[in-house]
Design a protein around this motif. Structure first.
Motif, short mmCIF file in Angstrom:
data_model
loop_
_atom_site.label_atom_id
_atom_site.label_comp_id
_atom_site.label_asym_id
_atom_site.label_seq_id
_atom_site.Cartn_x
_atom_site.Cartn_y
_atom_site.Cartn_z
N LEU A 110 49.81 35.17 43.97
CA LEU A 110 49.55 36.45 44.63
C LEU A 110 50.85 37.12 45.03
N ARG A 111 51.84 36.33 45.47
CA ARG A 111 53.13 36.92 45.86
C ARG A 111 53.75 37.71 44.70
N THR A 112 53.55 37.25 43.48
CA THR A 112 54.17 37.91 42.32
C THR A 112 53.20 38.80 41.54
N ALA A 113 51.97 38.89 42.00
CA ALA A 113 50.95 39.71 41.31
C ALA A 113 51.31 41.20 41.41
N PRO A 114 50.84 41.99 40.46
CA PRO A 114 51.19 43.42 40.44
C PRO A 114 50.35 44.28 41.38
N TYR A 115 50.29 43.87 42.64
CA TYR A 115 49.57 44.63 43.67
C TYR A 115 50.60 45.26 44.61
N ASP A 116 50.23 46.37 45.22
CA ASP A 116 51.06 46.94 46.28
C ASP A 116 51.15 45.94 47.43
N TRP A 117 52.24 46.03 48.20
CA TRP A 117 52.43 45.10 49.31
C TRP A 117 51.29 45.21 50.32
N ALA A 118 50.78 46.42 50.56
CA ALA A 118 49.68 46.59 51.51
C ALA A 118 48.43 45.83 51.05
N VAL A 119 48.16 45.85 49.76
CA VAL A 119 47.01 45.12 49.21
C VAL A 119 47.23 43.62 49.36
N LYS A 120 48.43 43.16 49.08
CA LYS A 120 48.75 41.73 49.23
C LYS A 120 48.58 41.29 50.68
N GLN A 121 49.05 42.12 51.62
CA GLN A 121 48.91 41.78 53.04
C GLN A 121 47.44 41.69 53.42
N ARG A 122 46.61 42.61 52.92
CA ARG A 122 45.17 42.57 53.20
C ARG A 122 44.56 41.28 52.65
N ILE A 123 44.89 40.93 51.42
CA ILE A 123 44.34 39.73 50.80
C ILE A 123 44.78 38.47 51.55
N PHE A 124 46.07 38.42 51.95
CA PHE A 124 46.61 37.26 52.67
C PHE A 124 46.06 37.11 54.08
N SER A 125 45.54 38.18 54.66
CA SER A 125 45.17 38.17 56.08
C SER A 125 43.97 37.25 56.33
N PRO A 126 43.79 36.81 57.57
CA PRO A 126 42.64 35.96 57.92
C PRO A 126 41.30 36.67 57.76
N ARG A 127 41.32 37.99 57.55
CA ARG A 127 40.09 38.74 57.30
C ARG A 127 40.09 39.30 55.88
N GLY A 128 40.92 38.72 55.01
CA GLY A 128 41.03 39.17 53.63
C GLY A 128 40.24 38.27 52.70
N HIS A 129 40.97 37.45 51.92
CA HIS A 129 40.32 36.60 50.92
C HIS A 129 40.86 35.18 50.99
N LEU A 130 39.97 34.23 50.77
CA LEU A 130 40.30 32.81 50.88
C LEU A 130 41.13 32.35 49.69
N ASP A 131 42.22 31.66 49.97
CA ASP A 131 43.05 31.12 48.89
C ASP A 131 42.58 29.72 48.51
N ASN A 132 43.16 29.20 47.45
CA ASN A 132 42.75 27.89 46.93
C ASN A 132 42.95 26.77 47.95
N VAL A 133 44.07 26.80 48.67
CA VAL A 133 44.37 25.74 49.63
C VAL A 133 43.32 25.72 50.74
N ASP A 134 43.02 26.89 51.29
CA ASP A 134 42.02 26.95 52.36
C ASP A 134 40.61 26.64 51.85
#
Length: 171
Positions: A110-134
């Motif tokens: 996700l860090r290197t994905a072609p998304y705007d930084w604001a979209v990445k921050q939304r996805i990374f947030s605790p109210r965004g989307h669950l990552d593989n580790v979690d």
């Protein structure tokens, strides 16, 4: 946040839309002409042979929930569109024989994905989307009771994840 096709699908197939009041209110125009059955967050509802129960999940939508759907002695738990999990989510999925769980992204990809930084921050947030580790941590906690369950990984980003990456991290 993925519900705008619920009204057209319900009208076409003559099936009810099940939603909590805040979600139904936001979608009122899209649900026009569809049967809407209200179920409180954390509440239950019987629809034909299906017993439904909802539980709150952390996501940046109006009153987002996961569901457990029971028919007979079998239960499916669905938790998609959540940015993190807590004891409420864990307990919401505890009865599930099949867990359908979001594994949206790989953190590094996700860090290197072609998304705007604001979209990445939304996805990374605790109210965004669950990552593989979690997602893996939640499944491990569910499995700690020794009960056998099946898990399906869902809501996987095409740009920031892959089934191969997710399975390597989660299993």
């Amino acid at each position: 946040d993925h519900t705008h096709s619920a009204g057209p699908m319900a009208r076409r197939h003559q099936i009810p839309v099940i939603a909590n009041r805040p979600t139904a209110n936001v979608l009122s125009g899209a649900l026009s002409g569809a049967e809407v059955r209200l179920m409180d967050v954390g509440g239950g509802l019987q629809v034909g042979p299906f017993s439904l129960r909802s539980f709150p999940v952390p996501h940046d939508a109006v009153a987002p929930v996961g569901y457990c759907v029971r028919v007979g002695s079998w239960c499916v738990g669905v938790a998609i569109d959540l940015g993190s999990w807590d004891e409420t989510v864990l307990e919401g999925l505890r009865d599930a024989d099949l867990v359908v769980l979001e594994a949206n992204h790989d953190r590094e990809k996700l860090r290197t994905a072609p998304y705007d930084w604001a979209v990445k921050q939304r996805i990374f947030s605790p109210r965004g989307h669950l990552d593989n580790v979690d997602a893996g941590a939640l499944l491990a906690r569910l499995g700690a009771d020794g009960r056998r369950r099946t898990a399906w990984l869902a809501h996987m980003s095409e740009r920031a994840n892959s089934p191969h990456i997710a399975l390597n991290i989660i299993t």
